[in-house]
Design an enzyme around this catalytic site. Structure first.
Site, mmCIF file in Angstrom:
data_model
loop_
_atom_site.group_PDB
_atom_site.id
_atom_site.type_symbol
_atom_site.label_atom_id
_atom_site.label_comp_id
_atom_site.label_asym_id
_atom_site.label_seq_id
_atom_site.Cartn_x
_atom_site.Cartn_y
_atom_site.Cartn_z
ATOM 1 N N HIS A 263 0.930 -1.097 0.009
ATOM 2 C CA HIS A 263 -0.111 -0.025 -0.070
ATOM 3 C C HIS A 263 1.076 1.191 0.032
ATOM 4 O O HIS A 263 0.670 2.368 -0.946
ATOM 5 C CB HIS A 263 -0.808 0.046 1.171
ATOM 6 N N GLU A 264 1.701 1.417 0.901
ATOM 7 C CA GLU A 264 2.612 2.576 0.908
ATOM 8 C C GLU A 264 3.350 2.604 -0.097
ATOM 9 O O GLU A 264 3.791 3.688 -0.408
ATOM 10 C CB GLU A 264 3.396 2.486 2.588
ATOM 11 N N HIS A 267 1.990 4.742 -2.859
ATOM 12 C CA HIS A 267 1.980 6.229 -2.535
ATOM 13 C C HIS A 267 3.285 6.876 -3.119
ATOM 14 O O HIS A 267 3.404 7.574 -3.614
ATOM 15 C CB HIS A 267 1.960 6.634 -0.923
ATOM 16 N N GLU A 293 -4.597 8.031 -2.519
ATOM 17 C CA GLU A 293 -5.089 6.613 -2.060
ATOM 18 C C GLU A 293 -5.518 5.635 -3.141
ATOM 19 O O GLU A 293 -5.272 4.553 -3.169
ATOM 20 C CB GLU A 293 -6.103 6.751 -1.229
#
Length: 499
Positions: A263-264, A267, A293
């Site tokens: 997930h990160e 970003h 997001e």
């Protein structure tokens, strides 16, 4: 030096100060000694105040006034930068610098107080600080407010320009109803996957080797980033060549760090591929938290939800862990990863129920800023909503009201971005599949075409385009929640063998 060059040089000064603040905050959440918190908050608030003052002072006013009357002296690029700078100025110029510094110091200190409250599982330790943050946010709302319909719309607009509670109430109802229908059908007709292996012990050093390899394969560039440990995972963008990510580890649940880091990394990949021409301007960085997001959640729910993807990654995990997963075949492993069940903790929830966690926070934030609740009652309100929406109730404040860091940072209005990101990610996936077979690519050894499509349609533009324009240009339509519902139905009906 032309007037435009002077203006850009001035903006660079502000950007450098903001980068110093970011580096300070990264250190405070990854390596700073606990007793350094009060000193660090002094430094952070001072530097933040300097950047804020430069953004709203007479020099900035003079630049904006000059270029308002002399647009012909700006290049096309200069006009873009001017427009974004003026937008930021109009938002913040009514906030007194001294009050901004007080708020910055308050939120900097709040992080360590929140950590202490978590360790004690005691909201009372944190309550007074949270009350002060909410009070100051309410003080700023009239100074931020332009034409928004409600106070909470003012906060939403800072994270997702143009977003309103009227829009969110409608799309969240559609998403909630869709998820509830999927869950009901799974419960009635589904066959639960085997999941015992999720709690097998995987040493942290093995997890680190596995996940760093995986995110590099996806497209995260470690020459422009790094991975560190923290209490609450986050990505920090200092610049496009320094987009850092963090995670947290649990030896008896390798999925937490695996999906959290994937997930990160999404970003970070966004920030690493913003066009270099936007460096040191307000256009450097993601355009909104919803779009941001969408990139992290594209990694997590689209890439991380792909059976083909795990057919490639699971053998790597097996090679690093010896006999730990002996007897667990690819299909069993994949289906076990995608189990859906109610979770008390947002960042540990499955991708089907995750939006419900966001809707709960959205409803509570609306109540806070509509003055409908007492901050002292937040733990009970939180727990009641979890029981209503997910059928489970927190037993303590750690797994309840204290699980998220966002409010300690004053980030009210941020949470809806996660659900918007889910919807955007599914819509982007649908559009991407029109020009390439995403599953076929994820079954290969080269995922670069997926990242390149996202860079071409999202990453490169930084903040130069608004969220609705990016989504319209990339997909040919405005936000449509149905793509998310359809994606989740197909994925979970496959995992649970619902015919």
């Amino acid at each position: 030096m032309s007037k435009e060059q002077e203006f850009l040089a001035y903006l660079k000064e502000i950007s450098l100060l903001q980068e110093a603040v970011g580096l300070s905050e990264w250190d405070s959440q990854t390596g700073m000694p606990e007793k350094g918190a009060s000193y660090r908050s002094e430094m952070t608030s001072y530097l933040s105040g300097m950047a804020f003052e430069k953004s709203t002072n007479q020099t900035m006013k003079d630049y904006l006034t000059y270029f308002e009357a002399n647009q012909d002296e700006l290049s096309d690029f200069g006009k873009q930068v001017y427009a974004k700078t003026k937008e930021n100025f109009d938002l913040n110029n009514n906030i007194p610098v001294d009050r901004f510094q007080v708020f910055s110091k308050l939120t900097s200190n709040a992080h360590s107080i929140w950590v202490n409250a978590r360790e004690a599982k005691d909201y009372a330790i944190y309550k007074e600080t949270l009350e002060e943050i909410i009070k100051m946010t309410k003080e700023f709302i009239p100074l931020w407010k332009k034409s928004e319909a409600t106070n909470y719309d003012v906060l939403l607009n800072q994270y997702e320009p143009g977003m309103t509670t009227a829009i969110l109430d409608d799309v969240f109802k559609q998403v909630k109803d869709g998820i509830m229908a999927i869950r009901a059908e799974i419960e009635e007709k589904g066959t639960a996957p085997h999941t015992d292996f999720v709690s097998y012990n995987v040493p942290i050093e093995n997890q680190k080797e596995f996940i760093t390899t995986v995110i590099e394969r996806i497209g995260y560039d470690f020459s422009k980033g790094r991975l560190d440990d923290t209490v609450h995972p986050f990505m920090l963008n200092l610049n496009r060549n320094d987009a850092r990510i963090t995670t947290r580890w649990r030896e008896n649940d390798f999925t937490m760090a695996t999906f959290g880091t994937i997930h990160e990394a999404g970003h970070g990949m966004y920030e690493q591929h913003v066009d270099a021409k936007y460096d040191y301007t307000p256009l450097a960085g993601g355009t909104s938290m919803g779009i941001h997001e969408s990139q992290s959640l594209f990694n997590e729910i689209i890439v991380g939800g792909s059976k083909a993807f795990w057919s490639k990654q699971y053998p790597l995990l097996q090679s690093l862990t010896g006999d730990t997963f002996k007897g667990i075949d690819n299909d069993t492993f994949y289906k076990g990863l995608k189990e859906t069940k109610p979770s008390l903790v947002r960042i540990e929830s499955d991708s089907l129920t995750y939006p419900l966690h966001i809707i709960i926070r959205y409803e509570i934030e609306k109540m806070i800023f509509n003055d409908e609740i007492d901050v002292a009652d937040l733990p009970k309100i939180w727990n009641d909503k979890y029981e209503e929406y997910l059928g489970i109730r927190p037993e303590n404040d750690l797994e309840g009201i204290l699980q998220d860091v966002h409010w300690a940072g004053g980030s009210f209005g941020y949470f809806p971005s996660y659900a918007l990101g889910y919807m955007y990610a599914a819509q982007l996936h649908h559009a991407m599949n029109k020009v390439m077979d995403v599953e076929e690519i994820l079954a290969s050894d080269d995922y670069s075409s997926i990242r390149e499509w996202l860079t071409e349609n999202i990453h490169q533009y930084g903040s130069s385009r608004k969220p609705n324009q990016l989504i319209m240009d990339a997909t040919g339509e405005n936000l449509n929640p149905q793509y998310l519902i359809d994606y989740m139905r197909e994925l979970y009906f496959d995992v649970y063998q619902v015919k």
